[in-house]
Design a protein around this motif. Structure first.
Motif, PDB file in Angstrom:
ATOM      1  N   GLU A 174       0.815  -1.155   0.081  1.00  0.00           N
ATOM      2  CA  GLU A 174       0.039   0.071   0.053  1.00  0.00           C
ATOM      3  C   GLU A 174       0.844   1.167   0.123  1.00  0.00           C
ATOM      4  OE1 GLU A 174      -3.827   0.367   2.326  1.00  0.00           O
ATOM      5  OE2 GLU A 174      -2.505   1.777   3.165  1.00  0.00           O
ATOM      6  N   ALA A 175       1.893   1.186   0.827  1.00  0.00           N
ATOM      7  CA  ALA A 175       2.800   2.190   0.947  1.00  0.00           C
ATOM      8  C   ALA A 175       3.380   2.461  -0.609  1.00  0.00           C
ATOM      9  CB  ALA A 175       3.845   2.089   1.985  1.00  0.00           C
ATOM     10  N   VAL A 176       3.769   1.594  -1.568  1.00  0.00           N
ATOM     11  CA  VAL A 176       4.366   1.616  -2.555  1.00  0.00           C
ATOM     12  C   VAL A 176       3.273   2.335  -3.733  1.00  0.00           C
ATOM     13  CG1 VAL A 176       5.423   0.527  -4.649  1.00  0.00           C
ATOM     14  CG2 VAL A 176       5.993  -0.098  -2.349  1.00  0.00           C
ATOM     15  N   LYS A 177       1.984   1.791  -3.413  1.00  0.00           N
ATOM     16  CA  LYS A 177       0.963   2.445  -4.333  1.00  0.00           C
ATOM     17  C   LYS A 177       0.568   3.777  -3.925  1.00  0.00           C
ATOM     18  CE  LYS A 177      -4.032   1.702  -4.580  1.00  0.00           C
ATOM     19  NZ  LYS A 177      -5.161   0.849  -3.787  1.00  0.00           N
ATOM     20  N   ALA A 178       0.720   4.160  -2.754  1.00  0.00           N
ATOM     21  CA  ALA A 178       0.663   5.406  -2.322  1.00  0.00           C
ATOM     22  C   ALA A 178       1.444   6.383  -2.899  1.00  0.00           C
ATOM     23  CB  ALA A 178       0.526   5.988  -0.828  1.00  0.00           C
ATOM     24  N   VAL A 179       2.667   6.197  -3.206  1.00  0.00           N
ATOM     25  CA  VAL A 179       3.791   6.656  -3.944  1.00  0.00           C
ATOM     26  C   VAL A 179       3.414   7.207  -5.425  1.00  0.00           C
ATOM     27  CG1 VAL A 179       5.991   6.338  -4.993  1.00  0.00           C
ATOM     28  CG2 VAL A 179       5.650   5.984  -2.586  1.00  0.00           C
ATOM     29  N   GLY A 180       2.298   6.642  -6.039  1.00  0.00           N
ATOM     30  CA  GLY A 180       1.875   6.956  -7.146  1.00  0.00           C
ATOM     31  C   GLY A 180       2.558   5.715  -8.088  1.00  0.00           C
ATOM     32  N   ALA A 181       2.722   4.713  -7.929  1.00  0.00           N
ATOM     33  CA  ALA A 181       3.331   3.520  -8.581  1.00  0.00           C
ATOM     34  C   ALA A 181       2.116   2.680  -9.240  1.00  0.00           C
ATOM     35  CB  ALA A 181       4.264   2.582  -7.674  1.00  0.00           C
ATOM     36  N   THR A 182       2.551   2.137 -10.365  1.00  0.00           N
ATOM     37  CA  THR A 182       1.515   1.248 -10.993  1.00  0.00           C
ATOM     38  C   THR A 182       1.628   0.084 -10.524  1.00  0.00           C
ATOM     39  OG1 THR A 182       3.389   0.568 -12.559  1.00  0.00           O
ATOM     40  CG2 THR A 182       2.291   2.386 -13.342  1.00  0.00           C
ATOM     41  N   LEU A 184       1.989  -3.048 -11.728  1.00  0.00           N
ATOM     42  CA  LEU A 184       3.360  -3.870 -11.710  1.00  0.00           C
ATOM     43  C   LEU A 184       4.389  -3.439 -11.087  1.00  0.00           C
ATOM     44  CD1 LEU A 184       3.264  -4.454 -15.659  1.00  0.00           C
ATOM     45  CD2 LEU A 184       3.113  -6.001 -13.729  1.00  0.00           C
ATOM     46  N   GLN A 185       4.491  -2.005 -10.681  1.00  0.00           N
ATOM     47  CA  GLN A 185       5.646  -1.751  -9.744  1.00  0.00           C
ATOM     48  C   GLN A 185       5.477  -2.133  -8.496  1.00  0.00           C
ATOM     49  OE1 GLN A 185       5.613   2.582 -10.889  1.00  0.00           O
ATOM     50  NE2 GLN A 185       7.285   2.228 -12.258  1.00  0.00           N
ATOM     51  N   ARG A 188       6.318  -5.668  -8.134  1.00  0.00           N
ATOM     52  CA  ARG A 188       7.777  -5.838  -8.438  1.00  0.00           C
ATOM     53  C   ARG A 188       8.506  -5.314  -7.151  1.00  0.00           C
ATOM     54  NH1 ARG A 188      12.199  -6.083  -7.997  1.00  0.00           N
ATOM     55  NH2 ARG A 188      14.011  -5.854  -9.393  1.00  0.00           N
ATOM     56  N   TYR A 189       8.270  -4.523  -6.711  1.00  0.00           N
ATOM     57  CA  TYR A 189       8.851  -3.636  -5.382  1.00  0.00           C
ATOM     58  C   TYR A 189       8.549  -4.004  -3.890  1.00  0.00           C
ATOM     59  CZ  TYR A 189      11.888  -1.202  -8.520  1.00  0.00           C
ATOM     60  OH  TYR A 189      12.653  -0.922  -9.473  1.00  0.00           O
TER      61      TYR A 189
ATOM     62  N   ARG B  80      -2.790   8.351  -9.997  1.00  0.00           N
ATOM     63  CA  ARG B  80      -1.542   7.960  -9.814  1.00  0.00           C
ATOM     64  C   ARG B  80      -0.643   9.310  -9.870  1.00  0.00           C
ATOM     65  NH1 ARG B  80      -2.294   3.352 -12.658  1.00  0.00           N
ATOM     66  NH2 ARG B  80      -0.801   4.190 -14.629  1.00  0.00           N
ATOM     67  N   TYR B  90       3.961   5.942   8.033  1.00  0.00           N
ATOM     68  CA  TYR B  90       2.926   5.261   8.590  1.00  0.00           C
ATOM     69  C   TYR B  90       3.688   4.850  10.168  1.00  0.00           C
ATOM     70  CZ  TYR B  90       1.650   4.327   3.958  1.00  0.00           C
ATOM     71  OH  TYR B  90       1.336   4.400   2.543  1.00  0.00           O
ATOM     72  N   MET B 119      11.055  -2.167 -13.784  1.00  0.00           N
ATOM     73  CA  MET B 119      11.092  -3.626 -13.617  1.00  0.00           C
ATOM     74  C   MET B 119      12.390  -4.176 -13.610  1.00  0.00           C
ATOM     75  SD  MET B 119       7.979  -4.779 -13.328  1.00  0.00           S
ATOM     76  CE  MET B 119       7.547  -3.270 -12.590  1.00  0.00           C
ATOM     77  N   GLN B 167       9.757  11.339  -3.474  1.00  0.00           N
ATOM     78  CA  GLN B 167       8.683  11.517  -4.222  1.00  0.00           C
ATOM     79  C   GLN B 167       8.463  13.028  -4.674  1.00  0.00           C
ATOM     80  OE1 GLN B 167       5.663   9.184  -1.453  1.00  0.00           O
ATOM     81  NE2 GLN B 167       4.463  10.102  -3.182  1.00  0.00           N
TER      82      GLN B 167
END
Lengths: 273, 256
Positions: A174-182, A184-185, A188-189, B80, B90, B119, B167
């Motif tokens: 969720e933290a990675v998503k909140a960064v604005g990642a896609t 797939l990212q 991957r991460y 996004r 957090y 990737m 960011q």
């Protein structure tokens, strides 16, 4: 509570109702087991009468024929390589399928359904059946056998990878998503790094299973040590048969030790500093 | 040049209202503490601001660089794009434990590089240098090659801050950033939070549970009670108001 404990000290309680049926239930269970065994043509008498023949057969296995050992090395290697190649192929196919199938990767619903179905189909169809299908395409040999194992392994690995991904802590993705990642990212991460230990462990486990399976696949024409086993049996070369069985035991023991070592090497010690 | 939250509302899954029209602004370089009883919806409020949770109503608007970005009512890649401007830290840090500290900081850049490049972990040298720069500003550049799971809580929260700064965020949403830290480390991290906010002109919202830390480090405080803003003013909040916010005087339960 208080009252019942009081009565139990003053007077023996009546047998509970379920207890009265206990003996009946036992009798029913034992009866069902005996009935099933009889249906499967169990006959202790036949086993007892045939015991001498059995002992005679086992005696014929000894001593193992060490002279054939050199000629078994190449088939044994073939069997292990088939398992290794099949496992790698299965892992490569399972990873994208599991990513699509997992409930926490936010993939489109249609893809999720299709990938789950593919994984299910791969698991339900036995590898021997896949082997027959591939043999019709490319003929006998290790190639169709390896393909068959690879495809069938996707059924287990795809499901286990998916579970490994679904079991991770939802916070980091969720933290990675909140960064604005896609999406797939995020996979991957955050998802794959967290699921990786379990996935590697699953893959090594599947390799163990595939070593065993590639022996069976050898029976149906893929070659390797399994083929030698079936030939030795058909030609009544029992001492060679025992040698082959001992070698298989050795291979399985070594692969198990190796995968344990590998697991420990990767996850035993966190990589510090 | 501010973050505006207008009449934000959110219902619980069972239909009961949780947030009933929350409105406030956060100016540039301002650290605003959010206080309130547990379960009052502080975390939900933060999550609604970057749309990790979908608000039921209201508007969220960010004005920066002469442009106006509306966060509500957009989806897909537009959402996004906007999320990059909103960083979040957090209570339990949410680092990716098996990646290195440097990789965790670089994750902050994911929104700005192509998916394909990311990737195979193809971050530019400039990105890596900037990541190290943020780590050194937070005093932990020596941790860069370590796996994130081997760090202490205070170190993890600093890495999370560095990730947020990577960011290039305009808004920093901190959900109980120091709740899992010891008192001394909590003070240090709060100090860095104010410093980062002031130096980089962020609009920072921090959900807090320690009134004394709020008094010392926040510029302003917003208290939420029963779904509305019960107090919005100076961080040096009166004991009376505090007692009201935490229901101390009345003794009444928040379960209504």
């Amino acid at each position: 509570m208080n009252r019942s404990s009081l009565t139990s000290t003053t007077r023996l309680p009546a047998l509970p109702k379920w207890l009265r049926f206990r003996y009946f239930a036992w009798a029913l269970g034992i009866g069902a087991f005996v009935g099933a065994a009889a249906y499967l043509e169990f006959s202790p008498q036949a086993l007892a009468e045939g015991a001498p023949r059995m002992i005679n057969f086992v005696r014929q296995l000894f001593p193992p024929d060490i002279k054939v050992l050199p000629s078994l090395i190449a088939p044994a290697l073939k069997t292990v390589l088939m398992a290794a190649v099949a496992t790698v192929m299965a892992a490569l196919m399972s990873l994208p399928l599991a990513v699509m199938a997992a409930g926490n990767t936010e993939m489109p619903k249609a893809l999720r359904g299709i990938s789950r179905l593919l994984i299910e189909v791969a698991r339900v169809i036995p590898d021997v059946v896949f082997a027959l299908i591939f043999i019709t395409a490319v003929g006998l040999g290790p190639f169709p056998g390896t393909l068959a194992m690879a495809v069938h392994s996707v059924g287990m690995l795809g499901k286990l990878y998916r579970e490994a991904m679904e079991e991770i802590d939802p916070g980091p993705p969720e933290a990675v998503k909140a960064v604005g990642a896609t999406r797939l990212q995020v996979v991957r991460y955050a998802v794959i790094p967290a699921a990786l230990p379990a996935m590697v462990s699953d893959t090594l486990y599947r390799f163990d299973i595939n070593v065993r399976n590639s022996i069976i696949i050898g029976f149906v024409g893929a070659g390797g040590i399994g083929y030698r086993l079936i030939v030795a049996m058909r030609l009544f070369k029992y001492q060679e048969l025992l040698m082959i069985l001992l070698l298989i035991l050795g291979i399985i023991w070594v692969t198990e030790k190796l995968s344990d070592r590998l697991r420990a090497a990767i996850f035993g010690q966190p990589l510090l500093r | 040049m501010m973050l505006e939250v207008k009449a934000l509302s959110k219902r619980l899954p069972d239909g009961r209202p949780l947030l009933k029209g929350i409105s406030f602004d956060v100016r540039e370089g301002e650290l605003v503490g959010i206080i309130g009883l547990s379960g009052v919806g502080k975390t939900v409020l933060l999550r609604c601001i970057n749309r990790l949770t979908e608000p039921d109503g209201g508007e969220i608007c960010l004005r920066c660089d002469g442009e106006e970005y509306r966060i509500t009512g957009i989806n897909g890649h537009k959402l996004r794009d906007i999320r990059r401007k909103f960083a979040m830290v957090y209570q339990d840090f949410n680092l990716v434990g098996r990646l290195t500290v440097l990789d965790n900081v670089l994750i902050g850049r994911l929104g700005r590089i192509s998916t394909l490049k990311s990737m195979i972990k193809r971050f530019s040298l400039a990105d890596k240098e900037e990541a190290l720069e943020w780590l050194s500003r937070l005093g932990i550049e020596n941790l860069a090659p370590r796996r994130a799971e081997t760090l202490s809580g205070g170190e993890m929260q600093r890495v999370a801050l560095a990730r947020a700064m990577m960011q290039g965020c305009q808004v920093l949403l901190a959900d109980e950033p120091v709740a899992n830290l010891d008192p001394k480390t909590a003070e240090e991290v709060m100090g860095q939070l104010v410093e980062i906010t002031e130096k980089n002109n962020l609009r920072t919202l921090a959900v807090m549970h320690q009134p004394e830390l709020v008094r010392r480090y926040c510029h302003r405080v917003i208290a939420i009670k029963e779904g509305i803003v019960a107090y919005d003013g100076k961080a040096d909040i009166d004991e009376q108001v505090l007692a009201h916010v935490y229901d101390k005087a009345s003794g009444a339960s928040k379960v209504a």
